[in-house]
Design an enzyme around this catalytic site. Sequence first.
Site, PDB file in Angstrom:
ATOM      1  N   HIS A   1       0.818  -1.216   0.000  1.00 11.91           N
ATOM      2  CA  HIS A   1       0.000   0.000   0.000  1.00 11.91           C
ATOM      3  C   HIS A   1       0.852   1.267   0.000  1.00 11.91           C
ATOM      4  O   HIS A   1       0.357   2.348  -0.311  1.00 11.91           O
ATOM      5  CB  HIS A   1      -0.978  -0.005   1.187  1.00 11.91           C
ATOM      6  CG  HIS A   1      -0.359   0.271   2.516  1.00 11.91           C
ATOM      7  ND1 HIS A   1       0.004  -0.723   3.397  1.00 11.91           N
ATOM      8  CD2 HIS A   1      -0.046   1.427   3.135  1.00 11.91           C
ATOM      9  CE1 HIS A   1       0.491  -0.189   4.496  1.00 11.91           C
ATOM     10  NE2 HIS A   1       0.484   1.121   4.358  1.00 11.91           N
TER      11      HIS A   1
ATOM     12  N   ASP B   1      -0.157  -7.481   1.259  1.00 14.08           N
ATOM     13  CA  ASP B   1       0.379  -6.135   1.451  1.00 14.08           C
ATOM     14  C   ASP B   1       1.908  -6.106   1.456  1.00 14.08           C
ATOM     15  O   ASP B   1       2.525  -5.435   2.273  1.00 14.08           O
ATOM     16  CB  ASP B   1      -0.163  -5.535   2.753  1.00 14.08           C
ATOM     17  CG  ASP B   1      -0.036  -4.019   2.774  1.00 14.08           C
ATOM     18  OD1 ASP B   1       0.139  -3.415   1.701  1.00 14.08           O
ATOM     19  OD2 ASP B   1      -0.083  -3.438   3.879  1.00 14.08           O
TER      20      ASP B   1
ATOM     21  N   SER C   1       4.769   2.711   7.762  1.00 16.52           N
ATOM     22  CA  SER C   1       4.436   1.554   6.927  1.00 16.52           C
ATOM     23  C   SER C   1       5.611   1.085   6.099  1.00 16.52           C
ATOM     24  O   SER C   1       6.284   1.889   5.455  1.00 16.52           O
ATOM     25  CB  SER C   1       3.260   1.906   5.996  1.00 16.52           C
ATOM     26  OG  SER C   1       2.074   2.049   6.710  1.00 16.52           O
TER      27      SER C   1
END
Length: 230
Positions: free
Chosen positions: A117, A147, A225
Site C-alpha cells: 500500500h 500487502d 508503513s
Amino acid sequence: MHRQTSYLFESTQVVKSLSSPVLSGCCLVCCSLLSGGELHAQSPQQPSLLKNSATVDDGLLPEERVNIAVYENCNRSVVHIATRSVAMESFQQLSLREGSGSGSVIDATGMILTNQHVIDGAKEISVSLYNGLSYPAALVGQDPETDVAILKIEAPAEQLIPMPWGSSQTLQVGQKIYAIGNPFGLERTMSTGMISSLNRQIPSHARRSMRSLIQIDAALNQGNSGGPLL
C-alpha cells in the site's frame, strides 16, 4: 493494532508475519520488521551487539544499552520511500499526489522490502538511504493480498546494509519489540513496545483475510508503513 504487514528482524534479522512462512520483514505499521524482543544468540560472523556490561561504566541502564545496540546495528538498513502519483479530481482535472513510507534493504543487490500500500498506484518511486542519497526505484513484484512489495534500486553495494532475516516461530506475547521507520518524514525514528498478541487476522486492501499477524503496542504513525519490526 495498525494496519501493517509485520516483518520480523532479529536485532539484525527480519521475519514476515503474514500468511507466508518466514518473510515478514518490511513493515512497521502494516509492515514492520520485527525482531524478537530479546537479543538472540549470534553466529560467530556477527559482532556482539552488546559490550560486556560488567566492564562498562557509562551510566546507562542495561535496557538502555540494548535499545542503543539495536538501533546502531539496524537503523542503516532502513530506507525512506517517497512516491508520486496522479489522481483525477473534480472537473476532470489531474492532480499530483505525494506519499511516503519506509522499507528495509534485504540484500546487496538493491532489493527493498516494503508494504504494497506504500507504493500502490505510484508513477514514480524513490528510495533514500541512511546516507541521504536517493535512487529511483523499480517495482519488482507486489502482492496486494498480503500487502507486500519488493523494489529494486541501482546503488553501490558498499552503500547497502542488508537487514538479516530472523524467525517468528518462537515469538511470545510480552516480548519486547522495536520499530524503526520514517513517521511524518522523520527518518529512522525508533519506537519500542511489546507483542500484544499473535495470530491476529484482519482484512486486506484486496478484501481478503490476512492471517498470522503480530499485534504490537509500539507507537506507529503515518510513514512507518513498510519499516522493520525488530
